[in-house]
Enzyme design. Structure first.
Site, PDB file in Angstrom:
ATOM      1  N   GLY A  69      -0.307   0.062  -1.108  1.00 10.87           N
ATOM      2  CA  GLY A  69      -0.531   0.645   0.206  1.00 10.87           C
ATOM      3  C   GLY A  69      -1.686   1.638   0.133  1.00 10.87           C
ATOM      4  O   GLY A  69      -2.505   1.737   1.046  1.00 10.87           O
ATOM      5  N   ASN A 147       7.213   8.916   5.819  1.00  9.91           N
ATOM      6  CA  ASN A 147       7.953   8.682   4.577  1.00  9.91           C
ATOM      7  C   ASN A 147       8.927   9.798   4.241  1.00  9.91           C
ATOM      8  O   ASN A 147       9.925   9.582   3.571  1.00  9.91           O
ATOM      9  CB  ASN A 147       6.985   8.460   3.407  1.00  9.91           C
ATOM     10  CG  ASN A 147       5.848   9.461   3.376  1.00  9.91           C
ATOM     11  OD1 ASN A 147       5.155   9.668   4.364  1.00  9.91           O
ATOM     12  ND2 ASN A 147       5.668  10.103   2.248  1.00  9.91           N
ATOM     13  N   GLN A 175       6.362   2.476   5.587  1.00  6.30           N
ATOM     14  CA  GLN A 175       7.784   2.833   5.643  1.00  6.30           C
ATOM     15  C   GLN A 175       8.519   2.141   6.786  1.00  6.30           C
ATOM     16  O   GLN A 175       9.746   2.125   6.815  1.00  6.30           O
ATOM     17  CB  GLN A 175       7.961   4.353   5.776  1.00  6.30           C
ATOM     18  CG  GLN A 175       7.518   5.145   4.562  1.00  6.30           C
ATOM     19  CD  GLN A 175       8.365   4.881   3.317  1.00  6.30           C
ATOM     20  OE1 GLN A 175       9.474   4.331   3.388  1.00  6.30           O
ATOM     21  NE2 GLN A 175       7.846   5.281   2.167  1.00  6.30           N
ATOM     22  N   SER A 195       3.378  -2.449   2.331  1.00  4.81           N
ATOM     23  CA  SER A 195       3.438  -2.456   0.863  1.00  4.81           C
ATOM     24  C   SER A 195       4.736  -3.102   0.392  1.00  4.81           C
ATOM     25  O   SER A 195       5.813  -2.814   0.921  1.00  4.81           O
ATOM     26  CB  SER A 195       3.334  -1.009   0.356  1.00  4.81           C
ATOM     27  OG  SER A 195       3.406  -0.976  -1.046  1.00  4.81           O
ATOM     28  N   HIS A 197       6.587  -2.950  -2.444  1.00  6.89           N
ATOM     29  CA  HIS A 197       7.691  -2.327  -3.204  1.00  6.89           C
ATOM     30  C   HIS A 197       8.598  -1.450  -2.345  1.00  6.89           C
ATOM     31  O   HIS A 197       9.601  -0.927  -2.845  1.00  6.89           O
ATOM     32  CB  HIS A 197       7.164  -1.558  -4.423  1.00  6.89           C
ATOM     33  CG  HIS A 197       6.469  -0.264  -4.126  1.00  6.89           C
ATOM     34  ND1 HIS A 197       7.045   0.956  -4.393  1.00  6.89           N
ATOM     35  CD2 HIS A 197       5.257   0.014  -3.614  1.00  6.89           C
ATOM     36  CE1 HIS A 197       6.200   1.925  -4.061  1.00  6.89           C
ATOM     37  NE2 HIS A 197       5.105   1.370  -3.584  1.00  6.89           N
ATOM     38  N   THR A 233      -9.132 -11.045  -9.246  1.00  7.77           N
ATOM     39  CA  THR A 233      -8.152 -12.122  -9.334  1.00  7.77           C
ATOM     40  C   THR A 233      -6.837 -11.648  -8.724  1.00  7.77           C
ATOM     41  O   THR A 233      -6.358 -10.551  -9.010  1.00  7.77           O
ATOM     42  CB  THR A 233      -7.944 -12.539 -10.805  1.00  7.77           C
ATOM     43  OG1 THR A 233      -9.205 -12.980 -11.296  1.00  7.77           O
ATOM     44  CG2 THR A 233      -6.925 -13.653 -10.941  1.00  7.77           C
ATOM     45  N   CYS A 319       6.401  10.439  -2.933  1.00 11.87           N
ATOM     46  CA  CYS A 319       5.355   9.574  -3.485  1.00 11.87           C
ATOM     47  C   CYS A 319       4.429  10.366  -4.395  1.00 11.87           C
ATOM     48  O   CYS A 319       3.698   9.813  -5.179  1.00 11.87           O
ATOM     49  CB  CYS A 319       4.533   8.933  -2.379  1.00 11.87           C
ATOM     50  SG  CYS A 319       5.541   8.164  -1.162  1.00 11.87           S
TER      51      CYS A 319
HETATM   52  C1  LIG Z   1       3.756   6.073   4.336  1.00  9.63           C
HETATM   53  C2  LIG Z   1       3.204   5.644   3.017  1.00  9.63           C
HETATM   54  N1  LIG Z   1       1.960   5.182   2.957  1.00  9.63           N
HETATM   55  C3  LIG Z   1       1.418   4.765   1.812  1.00  9.63           C
HETATM   56  C4  LIG Z   1       2.124   4.803   0.635  1.00  9.63           C
HETATM   57  C5  LIG Z   1       1.491   4.313  -0.615  1.00  9.63           C
HETATM   58  O1  LIG Z   1       1.933   3.013  -0.898  1.00  9.63           O
HETATM   59  P1  LIG Z   1       1.839   2.457  -2.387  1.00  9.63           P
HETATM   60  O2  LIG Z   1       2.926   3.125  -3.161  1.00  9.63           O
HETATM   61  O3  LIG Z   1       2.035   0.978  -2.254  1.00  9.63           O
HETATM   62  O4  LIG Z   1       0.484   2.816  -2.880  1.00  9.63           O
HETATM   63  C6  LIG Z   1       3.429   5.302   0.638  1.00  9.63           C
HETATM   64  C7  LIG Z   1       4.188   5.428  -0.613  1.00  9.63           C
HETATM   65  O5  LIG Z   1       5.189   6.008  -0.726  1.00  9.63           O
HETATM   66  C8  LIG Z   1       3.990   5.720   1.871  1.00  9.63           C
HETATM   67  O6  LIG Z   1       5.236   6.182   1.943  1.00  9.63           O
END
Ligand SMILES: Cc1ncc(COP(=O)(O)O)c(C=O)c1O
Length: 379
Positions: A69, A147, A175, A195, A197, A233, A319
């Protein structure tokens, strides 16, 4: 151990893993190779692209696979800066650092930027957008759901404003996907980030959904993969897993709405009785997220105590929670710094049960009482 940190990352769903496994071994291949292995890999990626597009109601040609993300957000921001040299970037004060930091970096290169304030509920201040801006932004990024607090923005108002002002509009829906409905077409944004994960897919794969009408100059240049927008790739197995996870997103959103929301209500009823402040609770939030603090109790101390008792939760911004600074989201909402320092976040996953939440409440009550007693003794 009970895992209550699903906004940070989720466990890969067994069906997702199963779908990925052959692509690590017998179905390996570089999608750009012209032999059978390559062609099969290429076809599998295109099938995954269709699944991702379907999950967000976009056209497959609008999906650009990236590694995170973070990369998607950097791609759109830097891509716009290169494509439109007179860009003025606006972003809300509660964006993830992977929006604010690249914009701050562009500022050093001479671009203008505007941080848009939020109200005490964490909602973008429409009044400041309408009347309070020194410049008219040409690009605006506002996250669909936060988040930390889980607060859901009024995207239709923001997009309406953006279109009226002829600004390119991006939303970070990392999110939101898999918890609430994310519809690229209905949102009417120009670009959107998701994203893998966060939706029970593997780490290291994500997408930028982008309207082909805007001019995004590639951020990562090289062999021209992803229609030249993201060379390198492809993460074959990761993309396959992301596609499968996207197939499950709509079903998960139903589970969050019907099964998890009542658990959130139960938890927050107890939090209120314990004297906790739940941030953003006066407005619509994700059904799995509760961000709260107990006055005069340090968040990291409480997190550590709960971890020892078998509960994985987050403090501040998960994060990037290797800093002890209070959450920038809470400060932007006007929350007192001392209270913000106490913030902890519970983010439930689809498998969490009422029994687990009840167990959590019992342990939380006793740990809060114990830590308060210790603090009183030290005072
Ligand atoms: C709102 C938001 N944007 C972006 C990201 C970043 O995503 P990634 O972990 O795939 O880099 C996060 C990660 O927690 C997030 O909560």
């Amino acid at each position: 151990m009970i895992y209550l940190d699903n906004n940070a990352t989720t466990a890969i769903h067994p069906e997702v893993l199963k779908e990925m496994m052959p692509f690590f071994t017998e179905q390996h291949g570089n999608p750009t190779s012209n032999h059978r292995f390559g062609r099969r890999a290429h076809t599998a990626i295109e099938e995954a692209r269709e699944k991702v597009a379907y999950a967000v109601n976009a056209h497959p040609s609008q999906i650009v696979f990236t590694a995170s993300g973070t990369e998607s957000n950097n791609t759109i921001i830097n891509g716009i800066a290169e494509g439109y040299s007179d860009s003025i970037f606006a972003y809300s004060a509660i964006e993830h650092p992977c929006i604010s930091k690249p914009i701050e970096a562009l500022k050093k290169r001479g671009f203008s930027s505007i941080e848009v304030s939020v109200d005490q509920n964490g909602l973008v201040n429409m009044e400041s957008l309408n009347d309070g801006l020194s410049d008219k932004p040409t690009f605006i990024s506002v996250m669909m759901a936060n988040n930390e607090t889980g607060v859901i923005q009024n995207m239709s108002e923001i997009v309406h404003w953006a279109k009226k002002n002829k600004a390119i509009v991006h939303t970070d829906a990392v999110q939101a996907l898999g918890k609430i409905n994310v519809d690229f077409e209905a949102l009417n944004v120009d670009a959107l980030t998701i994203s893998s994960h966060k939706i029970y897919g593997p780490q290291g794969v994500a997408a930028l959904v982008v309207n082909n009408k805007i001019d995004v100059v590639p951020f990562i240049k090289g062999g021209g993969q992803e229609k030249g927008l993201r060379s390198g790739t492809e993460n074959l197995a990761g993309i396959i897993g992301f596609g499968k996870a996207c197939e499950r997103a709509a079903g998960n959103a139903v589970i969050f709405r019907e099964k998890i929301k009542p658990l959130q209500a139960h938890l927050e009823k107890h939090l209120a009785s314990m004297g906790a402040v739940v941030f953003g609770d006066q407005t619509e939030r994700l059904p799995n997220t509760s961000f709260f603090a107990f006055p005069r109790l340090d968040g990291v101390t409480l997190l550590t105590a709960l971890d020892k008792k078998g509960f994985a939760i987050a403090s501040g911004s998960a994060c990037s929670s290797n800093s002890n600074e209070p959450s920038h989201v809470l400060l932007a909402m006007g929350i007192d710094k001392d209270l913000a320092q106490g913030a902890i976040r519970v983010s439930m996953g689809v498998d969490v049960t009422m029994e687990q939440i009840k167990e959590f409440i019992v342990v939380l009550k006793s740990e809060v009482a114990r830590l308060k007693q210790l603090a009183a003794m030290a005072a």
